[in-house]
Design an enzyme around this catalytic site. Sequence first.
Site, PDB file in Angstrom:
ATOM      1  N   ARG A  48       1.251 -54.610   3.384  1.00 23.54           N
ATOM      2  CA  ARG A  48       1.043 -53.864   1.945  1.00 23.54           C
ATOM      3  C   ARG A  48       0.486 -52.646   2.221  1.00 23.54           C
ATOM      4  O   ARG A  48      -0.198 -52.463   3.332  1.00 23.54           O
ATOM      5  CB  ARG A  48       0.536 -54.700   0.678  1.00 23.54           C
ATOM      6  CG  ARG A  48      -0.447 -55.796   1.174  1.00 23.54           C
ATOM      7  CD  ARG A  48      -1.752 -55.272   1.822  1.00 23.54           C
ATOM      8  NE  ARG A  48      -2.094 -54.086   0.585  1.00 23.54           N
ATOM      9  CZ  ARG A  48      -3.128 -53.083   1.264  1.00 23.54           C
ATOM     10  NH1 ARG A  48      -3.684 -53.149   2.331  1.00 23.54           N
ATOM     11  NH2 ARG A  48      -3.498 -52.197   0.324  1.00 23.54           N
ATOM     12  N   GLY A  49       0.532 -51.830   1.271  1.00 25.20           N
ATOM     13  CA  GLY A  49       0.044 -50.470   1.315  1.00 25.20           C
ATOM     14  C   GLY A  49       1.169 -49.504   1.784  1.00 25.20           C
ATOM     15  O   GLY A  49       2.002 -49.735   2.633  1.00 25.20           O
ATOM     16  N   ASP A 237       0.594 -44.536  -3.711  1.00 22.14           N
ATOM     17  CA  ASP A 237       1.914 -45.028  -3.332  1.00 22.14           C
ATOM     18  C   ASP A 237       2.691 -43.998  -3.559  1.00 22.14           C
ATOM     19  O   ASP A 237       3.909 -44.003  -2.889  1.00 22.14           O
ATOM     20  CB  ASP A 237       2.068 -46.042  -4.445  1.00 22.14           C
ATOM     21  CG  ASP A 237       1.322 -47.403  -3.610  1.00 22.14           C
ATOM     22  OD1 ASP A 237       0.020 -47.375  -4.038  1.00 22.14           O
ATOM     23  OD2 ASP A 237       1.751 -48.156  -2.965  1.00 22.14           O
TER      24      ASP A 237
HETATM   25  O1  MRU Z   1       0.104 -53.504  -3.733  1.00 28.36           O
HETATM   26  P1  MRU Z   1      -0.447 -52.831  -2.625  1.00 28.36           P
HETATM   27  O2  MRU Z   1      -1.720 -53.531  -1.841  1.00 28.36           O
HETATM   28  O3  MRU Z   1       0.587 -52.487  -1.763  1.00 28.36           O
HETATM   29  O4  MRU Z   1      -1.172 -51.466  -3.364  1.00 28.36           O
HETATM   30  C1  MRU Z   1      -1.518 -50.624  -2.255  1.00 28.36           C
HETATM   31  C2  MRU Z   1      -2.375 -49.547  -2.717  1.00 28.36           C
HETATM   32  O5  MRU Z   1      -2.140 -49.215  -4.023  1.00 28.36           O
HETATM   33  C3  MRU Z   1      -2.642 -48.479  -2.007  1.00 28.36           C
HETATM   34  O6  MRU Z   1      -4.001 -47.614  -2.505  1.00 28.36           O
HETATM   35  C4  MRU Z   1      -1.668 -47.436  -1.553  1.00 28.36           C
HETATM   36  O7  MRU Z   1      -0.714 -47.874  -0.965  1.00 28.36           O
HETATM   37  C5  MRU Z   1      -2.431 -46.208  -0.461  1.00 28.36           C
HETATM   38  S1  MRU Z   1      -2.475 -47.202   1.033  1.00 28.36           S
HETATM   39  C6  MRU Z   1      -2.947 -45.909   2.161  1.00 28.36           C
END
Ligand code: MRU
Length: 348
Positions: A48-49, A237
Amino acid sequence: MISEISTIRWSDGVVEILDQRLLPHRVKYLRLRTARQVAKAIRDMAIRGAPAIGVAAAMGIALTAYHSKAKTREKILEQLRRSCEVLGSSRPTAVNLFWALDRMMKTAESSESVEEMRSRLVEEALRIMREDIEANRKIGENGARLIEDGDRILTHCNAGALATAGYGTALGVIRAAHAQGKKVIVYACETRPKLQGARLTAWELLRDGIPVKLITDNMAAFLMQRGEVDKVIVGADRILAKTGHVINKIGTLCHAICAKHHGIPFLVAAPTSTIDFKSGLEDVVIEERDPREVLYIGGKRIAPEGVEAWNPAFDITPPELVTCIITERGVYRPEELKGLDSAALSGE
Ligand code: MRU
């Protein structure tokens, strides 16, 4: 050091993904051989991220090409388009995923033979991975200039090495400042419902020896009111170039409003692959996940049977709450993004 742990890697036709659902208790890699398996790992949040999802999607396409038995260019292109659909429907919000798929398909379409396509697609996925780490190091350098010795920094979710191919965005800035000898203290918000802050950010920072204190999300306003936060830094994102809106993990908006109220700078760190040059607000799809993520914690039901739950994964912070956006190309105010040349930024 966290840099020794890879979030994702390619090994002879297998994509190895660190299963983040098991952290911080277990370090285990999933070994994936198809785009469909990669899409599932993204959907289930084993990886994720936003930037990490982009790299995973690129590798998913590389897997399809690598294992394809197609004899003609048309046939393999058809298989790749199907993989794009599967990967593209895994999670809708992070723009990096679509950016990476687009880049992979451009590479495929500009290849003349099946063989050329296979090798170029694997190379391109690896390039996307390397570029992400390089971008994060640059973001770290650019952002560390804004950090002062002694800063107490609040962050949300995990925008670290685990959310990228390595080093991290928001945590990259913190890492770079720490490496320069600045004494920073990080307040990591636990980030309900998936607890990326408690499980992942705390783990990453502890491994790097960066002072970190965990708080629940609803403690952030009080901490700011007490004057114990100097800066907020988060990842993103999707950032809309046209309007300057920042889409990030649910809860980010709350911190941005509180930061504004208390006069605390609100910084966003993200690579240019997270900037969406095309969409308007109306085009953004905010992922809604299974309500059970809210109703249960760690597999145990905490809410009564029969109650309904709402589970949006992201929120939208308006530009007037954002102090600046730190990218690998420089630091911008949200309203400056629309003046940027997307082709020049992406190196096209
Ligand atoms: O749901 P996730 O864990 O994928 O969400 C991740 C985030 O919101 C992060 O802040 C974003 O992807 C930036 S990661 C460098």
